[in-house]
Design an enzyme around this catalytic site. Structure first.
Site, PDB file in Angstrom:
ATOM      1  N   ASN A 209     -40.392  88.633  45.774  1.00 10.89           N
ATOM      2  CA  ASN A 209     -40.390  90.042  45.368  1.00 10.89           C
ATOM      3  C   ASN A 209     -41.817  90.459  45.007  1.00 10.89           C
ATOM      4  OD1 ASN A 209     -40.791  89.576  42.394  1.00 10.89           O
ATOM      5  ND2 ASN A 209     -38.847  88.495  42.672  1.00 10.89           N
ATOM      6  N   TYR A 210     -41.985  91.730  44.657  1.00  8.35           N
ATOM      7  CA  TYR A 210     -43.332  92.283  44.488  1.00  8.35           C
ATOM      8  C   TYR A 210     -43.972  91.991  43.132  1.00  8.35           C
ATOM      9  CZ  TYR A 210     -42.602  95.097  48.703  1.00  8.35           C
ATOM     10  OH  TYR A 210     -42.402  95.507  49.972  1.00  8.35           O
TER      11      TYR A 210
END
Ligand code: CTP
Length: 400
Positions: A209-210
């Site tokens: 994920n970011y």
């Protein structure tokens, strides 16, 4: 509190420069090591001889000495300091430091300084009230500088208003308070999870994920600076941290993070769960790279990861404090409160993806803190370092 602290005192060209003499004498009396840096205009108001006598060290003003060619390293000075105090700070110096105009030794030192900076403005009331000055001060605040507000009173112009540099004793109090508060967690051990987790699909691919880890690293730094011993369990990030109080344990997957967190948590006073843990992992991770053998669709079967926060919440003992994060897109407060209860947290930090400048990959964040009773404290948009200080302040109220 000031004993042995290395403090740079920056003096600029204001009539209040005479107060710098009292300030320096007070700091030295309290055991601080003071290095004075003065601007060319500052020397018109007070002599370097006075200040060097009071500080027991030659005053620095120029980049280099014309006599012997030696030069003063603003970089070394910036690294030496535990704090920098610019007092008095004129409107001109405030404007220059807010905009990086590094045309004298004081300002290059400011730009090199890694330690907290305190700024005590001194000027005429209209200059202080002018939007330019106020905007520059706001800009300096967003960089994490601490402004010691001037007092109201009679000014050099004989006008009465806000602009008098705060009295030396009060400035010394601010510094003492800062250093005292800074070490209030020195007996405490805190585990922090940070960053994303990578869930392996095959040797070259993962589900991630970011999350940048910035918020978790800022929290680790804020806790360490207040004296806590920090164990930082970090997913894969490019952030770095170098503080003697921080031990970093690198992990990749949610399972690895879970194992480390579960073994550390029984030995700590608090846990802050800032990691963006993947909720699911591939049911099987392949040893060999998955080949595109046909144009047929590929289906990945996912299986849930363990909930680290809930698992720690389940083994939490009396006196331990557990803090979680919630990133929500709708019904934010209700979802966050539900998470707090489900995971047995003491408080939860809510950041909404709806807020511009909050959440993943940015340097700023806008949070609300929700406690077990459902009370909500909202904070304005701030740098992640400043947000970390707000969160650690709240944690300290439960730990101390
Ligand atoms: N968390 C955790 N372990 C997980 C999932 C989440 O420790 N496997 C922690 C996060 O670090 C955060 C809190 O739980 O402090 C909430 O994370 P979030 O992803 O918002 O909650 P979930 O329980 O995963 O709920 P959902 O994804 O459905 O919103």
């Amino acid at each position: 509190m000031l004993k042995g602290k290395n403090i740079i005192v920056g003096v600029t060209g204001s009539i209040a420069a005479y107060k710098a003499a009292y300030l320096i004498r007070g700091l030295v009396k309290k055991g601080a090591n003071v290095q004075v840096v003065i601007t060319p205009a500052g020397k018109e108001f007070i002599t370097p001889l006075t200040l060097s006598t009071l500080s027991n060290a030659p005053v620095i003003s120029e980049f280099f000495s014309n006599r012997d060619g030696s030069w003063n390293s603003h970089v070394d000075l910036g690294l030496w300091a535990d704090a920098m105090l610019i007092a008095p700070a004129t409107a001109a110096t405030i404007g220059k430091i807010a905009n990086g105009i590094a045309d004298n030794m004081l300002i290059t030192t400011y730009l090199s300084c890694k330690a907290p900076v305190f700024i005590a403005p001194a000027m005429d009331l209209d200059m202080f009230a002018h939007p330019t000055t106020q905007q520059n001060l706001d800009r300096l605040r967003t960089f994490g500088n601490r402004i010691i507000e001037p007092a109201e009173g009679e000014l050099a112009s004989h006008l009465i208003g806000k602009g008098r540099m705060e009295e030396p004793d009060s400035i010394i109090c601010v510094l003492e308070h800062f250093f005292a508060e800074q070490k209030d967690l020195r007996e405490k051990k805190i585990v922090i999870t940070a960053g994303p987790t990578y869930e392996k699909i095959d040797p070259v691919r993962f589900i991630g994920n970011y999350s940048s880890g910035k918020m978790g690293y800022a929290l680790a730094k804020a806790c360490a600076e207040r004296g806590a011993e920090v164990i930082l369990i970090s997913g894969p990030v490019s952030e770095t941290i170098a503080h003697p109080n921080v031990t970093r344990i690198d992990v990749e997957s949610a399972d690895e993070m879970y194992n480390e967190a579960m073994s550390v948590f029984p030995h700590v006073d608090a846990g802050i769960l800032c990691a963006a843990v993947a909720d699911y992992k591939p049911a099987v991770s392949m040893d060999k790279k998955i080949k595109r053998e046909s144009s047929a669709e590929l289906t990945l079967q996912l299986t849930p990861n363990k909930d680290i926060a809930a698992s720690l919440g389940a083994i939490k003992k009396e006196g331990q404090v557990l803090v979680g994060f919630a990133l929500e897109t709708n019904n934010e407060e209700a979802h966050a409160l539900d998470k707090l209860k489900r995971k047995n947290l003491d408080f939860i930090v809510l950041n909404s993806l709806k807020e511009k400048g909050a959440g993943f990959r940015c340097d700023t964040n806008k949070i609300s803190i929700i406690d077990q009773k459902g009370a909500i404290a909202e904070f304005p948009l701030k740098l992640k370092q400043e947000v970390a200080v707000d969160i650690v302040d709240k944690l300290a109220t439960l730990l101390l």
